[in-house]
Design a protein around this motif. Structure first.
Motif, PDB file in Angstrom:
ATOM      1  N   TYR A  46      30.618   6.911  17.926  1.00 18.02           N
ATOM      2  CA  TYR A  46      30.628   8.160  17.511  1.00 18.02           C
ATOM      3  C   TYR A  46      29.490   8.807  17.965  1.00 18.02           C
ATOM      4  O   TYR A  46      29.440   9.885  18.494  1.00 18.02           O
ATOM      5  N   LEU A  47      28.305   8.339  17.910  1.00 14.56           N
ATOM      6  CA  LEU A  47      26.957   8.994  18.338  1.00 14.56           C
ATOM      7  C   LEU A  47      26.703   9.329  19.733  1.00 14.56           C
ATOM      8  O   LEU A  47      26.642  10.202  20.243  1.00 14.56           O
ATOM      9  N   ARG A  48      27.683   8.321  20.356  1.00 13.97           N
ATOM     10  CA  ARG A  48      27.643   8.487  22.198  1.00 13.97           C
ATOM     11  C   ARG A  48      28.483   9.711  22.441  1.00 13.97           C
ATOM     12  O   ARG A  48      28.245  10.451  23.365  1.00 13.97           O
ATOM     13  N   SER A  49      29.655  10.033  21.668  1.00 13.31           N
ATOM     14  CA  SER A  49      30.486  11.012  21.730  1.00 13.31           C
ATOM     15  C   SER A  49      30.289  12.340  21.177  1.00 13.31           C
ATOM     16  O   SER A  49      30.860  13.366  21.549  1.00 13.31           O
ATOM     17  N   ASN A  50      29.375  12.489  20.534  1.00 12.80           N
ATOM     18  CA  ASN A  50      28.641  13.658  19.815  1.00 12.80           C
ATOM     19  C   ASN A  50      27.630  14.268  20.736  1.00 12.80           C
ATOM     20  O   ASN A  50      26.362  13.782  20.877  1.00 12.80           O
ATOM     21  N   PRO A  51      28.017  15.520  21.550  1.00 15.77           N
ATOM     22  CA  PRO A  51      26.944  15.932  22.247  1.00 15.77           C
ATOM     23  C   PRO A  51      25.809  16.660  21.664  1.00 15.77           C
ATOM     24  O   PRO A  51      24.832  16.798  22.236  1.00 15.77           O
ATOM     25  N   ARG A  52      25.737  16.804  20.234  1.00  9.88           N
ATOM     26  CA  ARG A  52      24.604  17.314  19.574  1.00  9.88           C
ATOM     27  C   ARG A  52      23.585  15.964  19.136  1.00  9.88           C
ATOM     28  O   ARG A  52      22.408  16.259  18.581  1.00  9.88           O
ATOM     29  N   VAL A  53      24.020  14.907  19.477  1.00  8.49           N
ATOM     30  CA  VAL A  53      23.155  13.656  19.298  1.00  8.49           C
ATOM     31  C   VAL A  53      22.184  13.341  20.623  1.00  8.49           C
ATOM     32  O   VAL A  53      22.675  13.236  21.601  1.00  8.49           O
ATOM     33  N   LYS A  54      20.736  13.477  20.401  1.00  8.24           N
ATOM     34  CA  LYS A  54      19.989  13.555  21.591  1.00  8.24           C
ATOM     35  C   LYS A  54      19.822  11.990  21.943  1.00  8.24           C
ATOM     36  O   LYS A  54      19.821  11.781  22.904  1.00  8.24           O
ATOM     37  N   SER A  55      19.629  11.266  21.010  1.00  6.88           N
ATOM     38  CA  SER A  55      19.272   9.839  21.452  1.00  6.88           C
ATOM     39  C   SER A  55      19.358   9.048  20.003  1.00  6.88           C
ATOM     40  O   SER A  55      19.296   9.548  18.992  1.00  6.88           O
ATOM     41  N   PHE A  56      19.615   7.711  20.067  1.00 11.43           N
ATOM     42  CA  PHE A  56      19.510   6.785  18.904  1.00 11.43           C
ATOM     43  C   PHE A  56      19.200   5.356  19.107  1.00 11.43           C
ATOM     44  O   PHE A  56      19.168   4.855  20.282  1.00 11.43           O
ATOM     45  N   ALA A  57      18.730   4.840  18.144  1.00 14.80           N
ATOM     46  CA  ALA A  57      18.247   3.232  18.383  1.00 14.80           C
ATOM     47  C   ALA A  57      18.292   2.582  17.207  1.00 14.80           C
ATOM     48  O   ALA A  57      18.346   2.948  16.166  1.00 14.80           O
ATOM     49  N   TYR A  58      18.175   1.176  17.059  1.00 16.34           N
ATOM     50  CA  TYR A  58      18.050   0.577  15.969  1.00 16.34           C
ATOM     51  C   TYR A  58      16.783   0.697  15.097  1.00 16.34           C
ATOM     52  O   TYR A  58      15.812   1.132  15.918  1.00 16.34           O
ATOM     53  N   ALA A  59      16.799   0.542  13.834  1.00 14.06           N
ATOM     54  CA  ALA A  59      15.570   0.856  13.169  1.00 14.06           C
ATOM     55  C   ALA A  59      14.386  -0.195  13.507  1.00 14.06           C
ATOM     56  O   ALA A  59      14.897  -1.334  13.866  1.00 14.06           O
ATOM     57  N   ALA A  60      13.171   0.004  12.928  1.00 11.94           N
ATOM     58  CA  ALA A  60      12.325  -0.967  12.978  1.00 11.94           C
ATOM     59  C   ALA A  60      12.704  -2.243  12.215  1.00 11.94           C
ATOM     60  O   ALA A  60      13.171  -2.066  11.258  1.00 11.94           O
ATOM     61  N   PRO A  61      12.035  -3.203  12.575  1.00 11.38           N
ATOM     62  CA  PRO A  61      12.065  -4.516  11.755  1.00 11.38           C
ATOM     63  C   PRO A  61      12.009  -4.500  10.379  1.00 11.38           C
ATOM     64  O   PRO A  61      12.749  -4.869   9.401  1.00 11.38           O
ATOM     65  N   ASN A  62      11.083  -3.763   9.760  1.00 10.33           N
ATOM     66  CA  ASN A  62      10.651  -3.507   8.413  1.00 10.33           C
ATOM     67  C   ASN A  62      11.442  -2.388   7.851  1.00 10.33           C
ATOM     68  O   ASN A  62      11.472  -2.382   6.554  1.00 10.33           O
ATOM     69  N   ALA A  63      12.463  -1.721   8.482  1.00  8.60           N
ATOM     70  CA  ALA A  63      13.144  -0.527   8.073  1.00  8.60           C
ATOM     71  C   ALA A  63      14.715  -0.972   8.125  1.00  8.60           C
ATOM     72  O   ALA A  63      15.559  -0.097   8.149  1.00  8.60           O
TER      73      ALA A  63
ATOM     74  N   GLY B 120      16.282  -3.145  10.783  1.00  7.18           N
ATOM     75  CA  GLY B 120      16.325  -3.714  12.199  1.00  7.18           C
ATOM     76  C   GLY B 120      17.994  -3.291  12.543  1.00  7.18           C
ATOM     77  O   GLY B 120      17.896  -2.094  12.650  1.00  7.18           O
ATOM     78  N   ASP B 121      18.451  -4.052  13.262  1.00 16.28           N
ATOM     79  CA  ASP B 121      19.834  -3.953  13.663  1.00 16.28           C
ATOM     80  C   ASP B 121      20.834  -3.624  12.650  1.00 16.28           C
ATOM     81  O   ASP B 121      22.075  -3.602  12.946  1.00 16.28           O
ATOM     82  N   GLY B 122      20.473  -3.498  11.271  1.00 17.28           N
ATOM     83  CA  GLY B 122      21.465  -3.090  10.068  1.00 17.28           C
ATOM     84  C   GLY B 122      21.342  -1.888  10.080  1.00 17.28           C
ATOM     85  O   GLY B 122      22.182  -1.049   9.130  1.00 17.28           O
ATOM     86  N   ALA B 123      20.393  -0.560  10.957  1.00 17.37           N
ATOM     87  CA  ALA B 123      20.418   0.639  10.671  1.00 17.37           C
ATOM     88  C   ALA B 123      20.109   1.073  12.004  1.00 17.37           C
ATOM     89  O   ALA B 123      19.706   0.726  12.834  1.00 17.37           O
ATOM     90  N   THR B 124      20.411   2.504  11.963  1.00 16.94           N
ATOM     91  CA  THR B 124      20.135   3.230  13.319  1.00 16.94           C
ATOM     92  C   THR B 124      19.516   4.448  13.118  1.00 16.94           C
ATOM     93  O   THR B 124      19.925   5.352  12.166  1.00 16.94           O
ATOM     94  N   ILE B 125      18.654   4.581  13.971  1.00 12.30           N
ATOM     95  CA  ILE B 125      17.830   6.218  13.754  1.00 12.30           C
ATOM     96  C   ILE B 125      18.468   7.045  14.618  1.00 12.30           C
ATOM     97  O   ILE B 125      18.425   6.790  16.010  1.00 12.30           O
ATOM     98  N   VAL B 126      18.720   8.134  14.189  1.00  8.81           N
ATOM     99  CA  VAL B 126      19.476   9.168  14.983  1.00  8.81           C
ATOM    100  C   VAL B 126      18.493  10.578  15.295  1.00  8.81           C
ATOM    101  O   VAL B 126      18.055  11.021  14.395  1.00  8.81           O
ATOM    102  N   TYR B 127      18.339  10.743  16.452  1.00  4.80           N
ATOM    103  CA  TYR B 127      17.563  11.785  16.871  1.00  4.80           C
ATOM    104  C   TYR B 127      18.470  13.165  17.407  1.00  4.80           C
ATOM    105  O   TYR B 127      19.278  12.694  18.098  1.00  4.80           O
ATOM    106  N   LEU B 128      18.498  14.270  16.681  1.00  6.53           N
ATOM    107  CA  LEU B 128      19.565  15.454  16.756  1.00  6.53           C
ATOM    108  C   LEU B 128      18.889  16.380  17.702  1.00  6.53           C
ATOM    109  O   LEU B 128      17.684  16.876  17.550  1.00  6.53           O
ATOM    110  N   GLN B 129      19.732  17.056  18.542  1.00  3.24           N
ATOM    111  CA  GLN B 129      19.100  18.408  19.383  1.00  3.24           C
ATOM    112  C   GLN B 129      18.921  19.667  18.489  1.00  3.24           C
ATOM    113  O   GLN B 129      19.636  20.008  17.435  1.00  3.24           O
TER     114      GLN B 129
END
Length: 792
Positions: free
Chosen positions: A764-781, A783-792
Motif C-alpha cells: 500500500y505504501l508503495r502505491s500511495n503517491p503521498r508517501v515519500k519513503s518508508f523503512a523498518y523501525a530501529a531494533p529498539n523500536a 525492528g521489522d515488526g514496525a515501519t516508519i513512514v515519511y509523508l510528503q
C-alpha cells in the motif's frame, strides 16, 4: 463396492486428480486404499472431515502439512534395535516437528473459536515429544540428513580440528602453487587423492618434491604427489576424519536408541498426519473444482441439482438435475445416440462413488445423495473374442451377475438394455429384467432405443420416462436431461442433417407408420414446450435474484431512513422541549410582571399594558404537531446532498465539495488537495459562502482526527491482531488522517507473524503517491515488526 463398478466408471481417474494435492507418503497410501463405503455413519463422518478441511482452507488456507516420507520401514528397524542413518532420522524429525506444528495450529483455531466437527478429536491423538524433537533438529540437517556440529561437543571439537588442519595443509601447499615451484606442476591447484591432499606434478620433476605418490594421470605425464612437508599434517587430518566418523556413528546410534521407545507413537503420528493431509487434499480439490457438500439421505433419495460429470471440463459439461428414490425408483432414458444418455448414467454413478468416499460432489448446493450398499453398471461394449461372447451375450452375463447380487439398497445402471438381438425379443427381455429389479426394490436407471419401453415406463408404478433434449431447429442434441418426457426417434432427421439424399429421406418417412410419426411429433412438441418453460424459468430465476437484491437494497435504505428519521425527531423534540421550557419561563415572567403592576397601581392595569402582555404570550405559542419546525427543516436541508454542494466532514472538521456519489451511501469529496470517499452520515451540507470563507483562512480550525485505536490524531497505528482486509482499510484511513494533520513521520506496527500484514502494508505504501519513503523501525523500536513512514 465391487471392483468392476470402479473400473467401469473410471473412479481411479478421480483418485489420480486427488493425488496431485497430497504431500505425505502416508496420505498417498490412504488414497491408494480408498474405497467407497456403504455404511451411513462412516460416510457421514468422512463428509464431516472434509467439511472441516474446507472450513480450514477457507479461513486459514489449509493445514500445515509438509512433505513427509513413509517412516514405517524406520520403525521396523528401530524395533530390532538397528541404528538409523542421518537421512532416516531427518525423516522422523520432520514427522515429530509436523506433529507439534499441527497441534499448535489447532490450538490457535480453538483459541479463535473456530468450530470444527471431527478433526480436533483426531489431532488430540497426536503425541508430541518436544525434548526429543529439539534434540533431533539440533543434531540432524533436515534437508541432507547430515549430522550437525551441535550433535555433540566432541564432534564439534573434532570438526574444528579438521578445519584447522585443512587450513594448515592448504597454506603449506600454496607455497608450491604460488611460488617458484609452480612451474613444475601440471596445474597450480591442490587436489585430493585417497582422501589426502596432493599436487599434480610433472613426471619429470618428481625428484624436486619428494613425498608420496598417490596416483598418476592416464597419460602418465602427471603424478599426484603428497609433498614431504605435508605428510604429517595429512596424517593428522586422516586421524581426525576417522575420529569424526566414529563420533558420527556414535551420535546416530544414540539418537536411534533414544527414539526406539517412541516408535509406535511416531508411527501413529505419521498415520494421523497422512490422514489430515488426505482431508486437506479433498478440501483443496473441492475448492478447485467448485464441488459442494452433499446431504446424506438415509431414505435412499437422490436429488442432484445441476450435476455435471467430474471428468469433463466444467466449461464444456452440461449440468443436469437428477432425482431418484422418492416418487420413482426407475428411470427409463430414451433418445438418439450421441445425445448424452451414457454420460448421464456415468455422472450419477460417479457422483455417488465420490460422495460415498467422503468427497464433495460436482453439483449445486443442497444436492442429496443416497448411501447404497452396492452400485452395479453394465455400460459399454462387452463383446469378448477370447470367451467367444457376442455383444448381447456379454451384456447378459453382466446382467445375470448383477441380478444375483443386487439388494433393495442397491443402484443399478444399465446402458442399452436388451440391445444386440431381435428388437422385439430385446424389448421384451428388457421389460422383464426391469420388473425383476423392481421386485427386488433396487433403484435403476436404464437407457434404451426400444419404443416399447416408453409405454412400459408410463404404465409401471414408481417408474418415469426421461430423454435427452434434441434441438429440432439445429438437429443437434443439447445434452440436457428431461425427466417425465420420453425420447423421440430422430434417426431420419439426423440422416438428413448428415447429407443423405432427399429421395431417400422422403421414402423413409413414407415407410414409418402414421402412429409413430404422430408420436414423434407429439414428443417433439412436448420437448419444445419443456425447453421454452426452462428458458422462461431461467429468466425468472435471474429476475428473482435481481429483485431480491433490489429488495435488500431498499430494506437497507428504509432502515437507514428510519434511523435518521428517529434521530431527527429526537433532535426536534429536544429543541421543541427546550423552546417550550423557555416559553414557560417567559410566560411566568410576564404573569409575574402583571401581578407587580396590579400591586403597584392599586389593582388596576392599563389597557395598553394588557395588550402588550397578550401579544408577548401569543408570540410564545408552539404548534404541538411541529409542522413548521425550523429544526426539522434545517436538518432535512442538511441531508439533501447533490453533486457540487459544499459540505462539512464532521469527523475531520474539514469543509469540501461533493464531486461524485459512490455507491448507495458514500460520496467522493474534495478536501483541499485530497480526494476522499466519505459516508453520507459523516457529511453536513453548508453554504457556498461558508466554504469560500474556509478556503480564505490559512489555518482552518480542525477537530482531532479519530482513529480506530485512540479516537484522536496519532502518529502511531497498531494493526496487530486485525484481519487483513480490516487492517488495510484502517491503514488507508490512518495515512489520510496523518496527511490532513501534517503528521510525519508516522509509525505503522504490523508485527512479524506470517508476514501478510507487513507485505500488505508495504504494497500500500508503495502505491500511495503521498508517501515519500518508508523503512523498518530501529531494533529498539520494533525492528521489522514496525515501519516508519515519511509523508510528503
Amino acid at each position: 463396492m465391487n471392483e468392476k463398478i470402479l473400473e467401469t466408471l473410471e473412479f481411479q481417474r478421480i483418485k489420480d486428480q486427488l493425488a496431485k494435492y497430497l504431500a505425505s507418503a502416508t496420505g498417498k497410501q490412504e488414497l491408494a486404499e480408498l474405497m467407497p463405503q456403504s455404511d451411513y455413519e462412516t460416510v457421514l463422518s468422512w463428509q464431516k472431515e472434509t467439511m472441516d478441511g474446507a472450513d480450514i482452507l477457507r479461513l486459514k488456507g489449509g493445514m500445515p502439512i509438509p512433505k513427509l516420507a513413509d517412516v514405517r520401514p524406520q520403525m521396523k528397524r528401530l524395533k530390532i534395535k538397528a541404528s538409523l542413518n542421518g537421512a532416516e532420522l531427518a525423516q522422523i524429525a520432520k514427522v515429530l516437528r509436523a506433529s507439534m506444528s499441527v497441534q499448535h495450529f489447532f490450538e490457535r483455531l480453538h483459541a479463535e473459536k473456530i468450530m470444527l466437527q471431527v478433526l480436533p478429536k483426531e489431532v488430540d491423538e497426536l503425541v508430541t515429544i518436544p525434548s526429543i524433537t529439539k534434540r533431533l533438529l539440533q543434531s540432524i540437517d533436515q534437508d541432507t540428513g547430515a549430522v550437525l556440529d551441535e550433535a555433540s561437543s566432541k564432534l564439534h571439537g573434532i570438526r574444528q580440528l579438521i578445519a584447522k588442519t585443512e587450513a594448515e595443509i592448504r597454506q603449506q601447499m600454496e607455497k608450491y602453487t604460488h611460488g617458484k615451484m609452480a612451474k613444475y606442476l601440471s596445474e597450480p591447484i591442490i587436489t585430493v587423492r585417497n582422501e589426502r591432499y596432493v599436487l599434480p606434478v610433472l613426471s619429470r620433476e618428481r625428484s624436486r618434491f619428494g613425498g608420496v605418490v598417490h596416483d598418476q594421470s592416464a597419460s602418465g605425464q602427471t603424478l599426484y604427489i603428497e609433498p614431504a612437508s605435508t605428510v604429517d599434517l595429512n596424517n593428522r587430518l586422516r586421524q581426525s576424519q576417522i575420529e569424526e566418523r566414529q563420533e558420527v556413528r556414535r551420535v546416530l546410534a544414540a539418537l536411534s536408541t533414544m527414539l526406539a521407545p517412541y516408535r509406535l507413537d511416531i508411527q501413529n503420528n505419521a498415520k494421523i498426519l497422512g490422514h489430515l493431509d488426505f482431508v486437506n487434499a479433498k478440501a483443496k480439490m473441492a475448492h478447485d473444482t467448485k464441488a459442494t457438500l452433499p446431504l446424506l439421505s438415509q431414505a435412499g433419495q437422490v436429488v442432484l441439482k445441476k450435476a455435471r460429470h467430474p471428468l469433463i471440463d466444467p466449461k464444456k459439461a452440461v449440468a443436469n438435475d437428477i432425482k431418484l428414490g422418492q416418487d420413482y425408483h426407475a428411470i427409463v432414458i430414451t433418445g438418439p445416440n450421441t445425445g448424452g444418455k451414457t454420460i448421464t448414467l456415468k455422472t450419477l454413478g460417479l457422483i455417488q462413488l465420490m460422495g460415498q468416499s467422503g468427497m464433495f460432489i460436482p453439483a449445486a448446493e443442497g444436492s442429496t445423495i443416497a448411501v447404497y450398499d452396492e452400485i452395479f453398471a453394465d455400460i459399454g461394449d462387452e463383446q469378448s473374442l477370447e470367451q467367444n461372447l457376442s455383444t448381447f451375450s456379454g451384456h447378459m452375463e453382466n446382467v445375470k451377475a448383477i441380478l444375483d447380487q443386487t439388494t433393495a439398497h442397491s443402484l443399478v445402471l444399465l446402458d442399452e438394455l436388451g440391445a444386440g438381438t431381435d428388437p422385439k425379443e430385446g424389448a421384451a427381455l428388457a421389460m422383464a429384467i426391469l420388473d425383476k429389479i423392481g421386485a427386488l426394490g433396487s433403484d435403476v436407471v436404464v437407457t434404451t432405443h426400444y419404443p416399447e419401453l416408453k409405454a412400459f415406463a408410463y404404465d409401471r408404478p414408481e417408474t418415469i420416462n426421461a430423454s435427452m433434449e434434441f434441438d429440432q431447429k439445429t438437429l443437434r442434441p443439447t445434452y440436457r436431461l428431461l425427466l417425465g418426457i420420453p425420447g423421440q426417434s430422430n434417426g431420419i432427421a439426423i440422416a438428413k442433417r448428415l447429407g443423405i439424399g432427399q429421395d431417400i429421406i422422403a421414402e423413409a418417412q413414407s415407410l414409418v407408420s402414421d402412429d409413430s410419426q404422430d408420436l414423434n411429433k407429439m414428443i417433439g412438441e412436448l420437448v419444445e414446450q419443456r425447453k421454452q418453460a426452462r428458458e422462461r424459468s431461467e429468466k425468472l430465476e435471474v429476475l428473482l435474484t435481481k429483485n431480491k437484491a433490489t429488495e435488500q437494497e431498499l430494506n437497507d435504505k428504509l432502515t437507514r431512513f428510519e434511523e435518521q428519521r428517529e434521530k431527527l425527531y429526537e433532535d426536534a423534540r429536544s429543541k421543541a422541549n427546550h423552546q417550550v421550557s423557555q416559553a414557560k419561563k417567559k410566560a411566568d415572567q410576564i404573569i409575574h410582571h402583571l401581578r407587580q403592576l396590579e400591586i403597584t397601581q392599586g389593582g388596576s392595569v392599563k389597557e395598553n399594558e394588557l395588550i402588550d402582555a397578550q401579544g408577548a404570550l401569543n408570540a410564545l405559542h408552539q404548534n404541538p404537531r411541529l409542522k413548521h419546525n425550523s429544526v426539522l427543516k434545517k436538518a432535512k436541508q442538511k441531508r439533501d446532498l447533490h453533486k457540487g454542494d459544499a459540505v462539512l466532514v464532521k469527523s475531520y472538521g474539514q469543509r469540501g465539495e461533493l464531486l461524485e456519489k459512490r455507491g448507495n451511501h458514500k460520496w467522493e469529496v474534495q478536501l483541499g488537495i485530497l480526494r476522499m470517499e466519505i459516508d453520507e452520515n459523516d457529511l453536513e451540507k453548508i453554504s457556498k459562502q461558508q466554504l469560500a470563507n474556509a478556503e480564505k483562512e490559512h489555518e482552518p480550525k480542525r477537530r482531532p482526527v479519530r482513529t480506530v485505536q485512540t479516537r484522536h490524531t496519532s502518529a502511531r497505528l497498531d494493526l496487530r491482531g486485525h484481519r487483513y482486509e480490516q487492517a488495510m482499510s484502517e491503514l488507508a484511513q490512518f495515512i489520510d488522517h496523518a496527511l490532513l494533520n501534517n503528521l510525519s513521520p508516522v509509525t505503522v506496527i504490523h508485527g512479524k507473524g506470517t508476514g501478510a500484514l507487513r507485505k500488505g502494508t508495504w504494497e500500500y505504501l508503495r502505491s500511495n503517491p503521498r508517501v515519500k519513503s518508508f523503512a523498518y523501525a530501529a531494533p529498539n523500536a520494533g525492528g521489522d515488526g514496525a515501519t516508519i513512514v515519511y509523508l510528503q
